[in-house]
Scaffold this motif. Structure first.
Motif, short mmCIF file in Angstrom:
data_model
loop_
_atom_site.label_atom_id
_atom_site.label_comp_id
_atom_site.label_asym_id
_atom_site.label_seq_id
_atom_site.Cartn_x
_atom_site.Cartn_y
_atom_site.Cartn_z
N ASP A 79 0.81 -1.22 0.00
CA ASP A 79 0.00 0.00 0.00
C ASP A 79 0.84 1.28 0.00
O ASP A 79 0.31 2.38 -0.09
CB ASP A 79 -1.00 0.01 1.17
CG ASP A 79 -0.34 -0.01 2.54
OD1 ASP A 79 0.90 -0.08 2.65
OD2 ASP A 79 -1.09 0.06 3.54
N ARG A 80 2.15 1.13 0.05
CA ARG A 80 3.03 2.30 -0.04
C ARG A 80 3.54 2.53 -1.46
O ARG A 80 4.31 3.45 -1.70
CB ARG A 80 4.20 2.15 0.94
CG ARG A 80 3.66 2.20 2.40
CD ARG A 80 4.71 2.30 3.43
NE ARG A 80 5.47 3.53 3.31
CZ ARG A 80 6.66 3.70 3.87
NH1 ARG A 80 7.19 2.72 4.58
NH2 ARG A 80 7.31 4.82 3.72
N ILE A 81 3.11 1.69 -2.40
CA ILE A 81 3.46 1.88 -3.80
C ILE A 81 2.51 2.92 -4.40
O ILE A 81 1.29 2.76 -4.34
CB ILE A 81 3.36 0.56 -4.60
CG1 ILE A 81 4.30 -0.50 -4.01
CG2 ILE A 81 3.63 0.79 -6.08
CD1 ILE A 81 5.76 -0.16 -4.10
N ASP A 82 3.07 3.99 -4.92
CA ASP A 82 2.25 5.07 -5.48
C ASP A 82 2.12 5.00 -7.00
O ASP A 82 1.20 5.58 -7.56
CB ASP A 82 2.84 6.43 -5.09
CG ASP A 82 2.83 6.63 -3.60
OD1 ASP A 82 1.76 6.46 -2.99
OD2 ASP A 82 3.89 6.96 -3.03
N ALA A 83 3.04 4.35 -7.65
CA ALA A 83 3.00 4.26 -9.12
C ALA A 83 3.62 2.95 -9.56
O ALA A 83 4.64 2.53 -9.01
CB ALA A 83 3.75 5.43 -9.74
N ALA A 84 2.99 2.33 -10.52
CA ALA A 84 3.53 1.10 -11.11
C ALA A 84 3.37 1.22 -12.62
O ALA A 84 2.33 1.65 -13.11
CB ALA A 84 2.80 -0.13 -10.59
N VAL A 85 4.42 0.87 -13.33
CA VAL A 85 4.42 0.98 -14.79
C VAL A 85 4.86 -0.35 -15.37
O VAL A 85 5.84 -0.94 -14.91
CB VAL A 85 5.39 2.10 -15.24
CG1 VAL A 85 5.47 2.16 -16.76
CG2 VAL A 85 4.96 3.44 -14.66
N ASP A 86 4.13 -0.81 -16.37
CA ASP A 86 4.51 -2.02 -17.08
C ASP A 86 5.68 -1.68 -17.99
O ASP A 86 5.53 -0.94 -18.96
CB ASP A 86 3.33 -2.53 -17.90
CG ASP A 86 3.63 -3.81 -18.65
OD1 ASP A 86 4.79 -4.32 -18.58
OD2 ASP A 86 2.72 -4.31 -19.33
N VAL A 87 6.86 -2.20 -17.66
CA VAL A 87 8.06 -1.89 -18.44
C VAL A 87 8.46 -3.06 -19.36
O VAL A 87 9.56 -3.06 -19.90
CB VAL A 87 9.24 -1.49 -17.52
CG1 VAL A 87 8.93 -0.21 -16.77
CG2 VAL A 87 9.60 -2.61 -16.56
N CYS A 125 8.09 -0.08 -9.95
CA CYS A 125 7.26 0.40 -8.84
C CYS A 125 7.98 1.53 -8.13
O CYS A 125 9.18 1.46 -7.89
CB CYS A 125 6.99 -0.73 -7.84
SG CYS A 125 6.01 -2.06 -8.56
N TRP A 126 7.21 2.58 -7.77
CA TRP A 126 7.81 3.75 -7.13
C TRP A 126 6.94 4.23 -6.00
O TRP A 126 5.73 4.09 -6.02
CB TRP A 126 7.96 4.89 -8.14
CG TRP A 126 8.91 4.57 -9.23
CD1 TRP A 126 10.25 4.78 -9.23
CD2 TRP A 126 8.61 3.95 -10.47
NE1 TRP A 126 10.80 4.34 -10.41
CE2 TRP A 126 9.81 3.82 -11.20
CE3 TRP A 126 7.44 3.49 -11.07
CZ2 TRP A 126 9.88 3.27 -12.46
CZ3 TRP A 126 7.50 2.93 -12.33
CH2 TRP A 126 8.71 2.82 -13.01
N ARG A 127 7.60 4.81 -5.02
CA ARG A 127 6.93 5.54 -3.95
C ARG A 127 7.17 7.02 -4.22
O ARG A 127 8.28 7.41 -4.55
CB ARG A 127 7.54 5.19 -2.59
CG ARG A 127 7.20 3.81 -2.13
CD ARG A 127 7.73 3.53 -0.73
NE ARG A 127 7.39 4.62 0.16
CZ ARG A 127 8.28 5.24 0.95
NH1 ARG A 127 9.53 4.91 0.94
NH2 ARG A 127 7.89 6.21 1.75
N ARG A 128 6.15 7.82 -4.06
CA ARG A 128 6.32 9.26 -4.22
C ARG A 128 6.75 9.84 -2.89
O ARG A 128 6.19 9.54 -1.86
CB ARG A 128 5.04 9.94 -4.69
CG ARG A 128 5.27 11.41 -4.95
CD ARG A 128 4.08 12.08 -5.55
NE ARG A 128 4.37 13.49 -5.67
CZ ARG A 128 3.94 14.26 -6.63
NH1 ARG A 128 3.17 13.76 -7.57
NH2 ARG A 128 4.24 15.54 -6.65
N SER A 129 7.77 10.66 -2.95
CA SER A 129 8.28 11.32 -1.76
C SER A 129 8.03 12.81 -1.92
O SER A 129 7.90 13.30 -3.04
CB SER A 129 9.78 11.06 -1.64
OG SER A 129 10.33 11.81 -0.59
N GLY A 130 7.97 13.53 -0.81
CA GLY A 130 7.93 14.99 -0.92
C GLY A 130 9.25 15.46 -1.51
O GLY A 130 10.23 14.74 -1.52
N THR A 131 9.29 16.66 -2.03
CA THR A 131 10.54 17.15 -2.60
C THR A 131 11.53 17.54 -1.52
O THR A 131 12.68 17.78 -1.79
CB THR A 131 10.32 18.34 -3.56
OG1 THR A 131 9.57 19.33 -2.89
CG2 THR A 131 9.63 17.88 -4.82
#
Length: 146
Positions: A79-87, A125-131
């Motif tokens: 549930d901490r994955i913010d984006a997933a892309v089929d590569v 798979c990526w987690r979005r972090s604040g800048t």
């Protein structure tokens, strides 16, 4: 947008990946400091910082088929994955790039030649972090797996 490794250094905890994470987070922070390099122009901030990571479910599913028995896997709750892309359309290039680093393959903590290696590589798979900086202290690895 800036993309880097997560603080764990990816599934394997690779020290170069952890250091890349630290330096990238610091660079993102410093990009907004007007007094750091005034000759470079006005400060700016990326719109987002994404941390490449591995979800727990993928790490559990692959387990020993991917990692050597004496290694620890690092992952994060799904549930901490913010984006997933089929590569998968670029999977051959991705695998080729990894395998081109002979020293990495020879000392790899995972079995890069095994068919199981290809499956988790099909999704990014990526987690979005604040800048602003997030913790990069590996001692705070909530998703550490033994």
């Amino acid at each position: 947008m800036v993309v880097t490794h997560d603080a764990y250094g990816g599934l394997t905890g690779h020290p170069d990946h952890r250091q890349t994470h630290r330096l990238t987070v610091l660079a993102v922070q410093a990009s907004g400091w007007a007094d750091l390099y005034p000759e470079a122009g006005p400060p700016w901030r990326p719109c987002a910082l994404y941390l490449a990571t591995h979800p727990d479910s993928a790490a559990r599913e692959l387990g020993g088929r991917l990692m050597r028995d004496d290694r620890t896997m690092y992952s994060v709750p799904d549930d901490r994955i913010d984006a997933a892309v089929d590569v998968r359309p670029w999977l051959a290039q991705k695998i080729g790039a990894v395998l081109a680093h002979r020293s990495e393959v020879e000392r790899a903590p995972c079995r890069a030649g095994s068919p199981a290696w290809h499956r988790p590589s099909g999704n990014g798979c990526w987690r979005r972090s604040g800048t602003s900086a997030t913790t990069s202290d590996p001692g705070q690895r909530a998703g550490k797996r033994n």
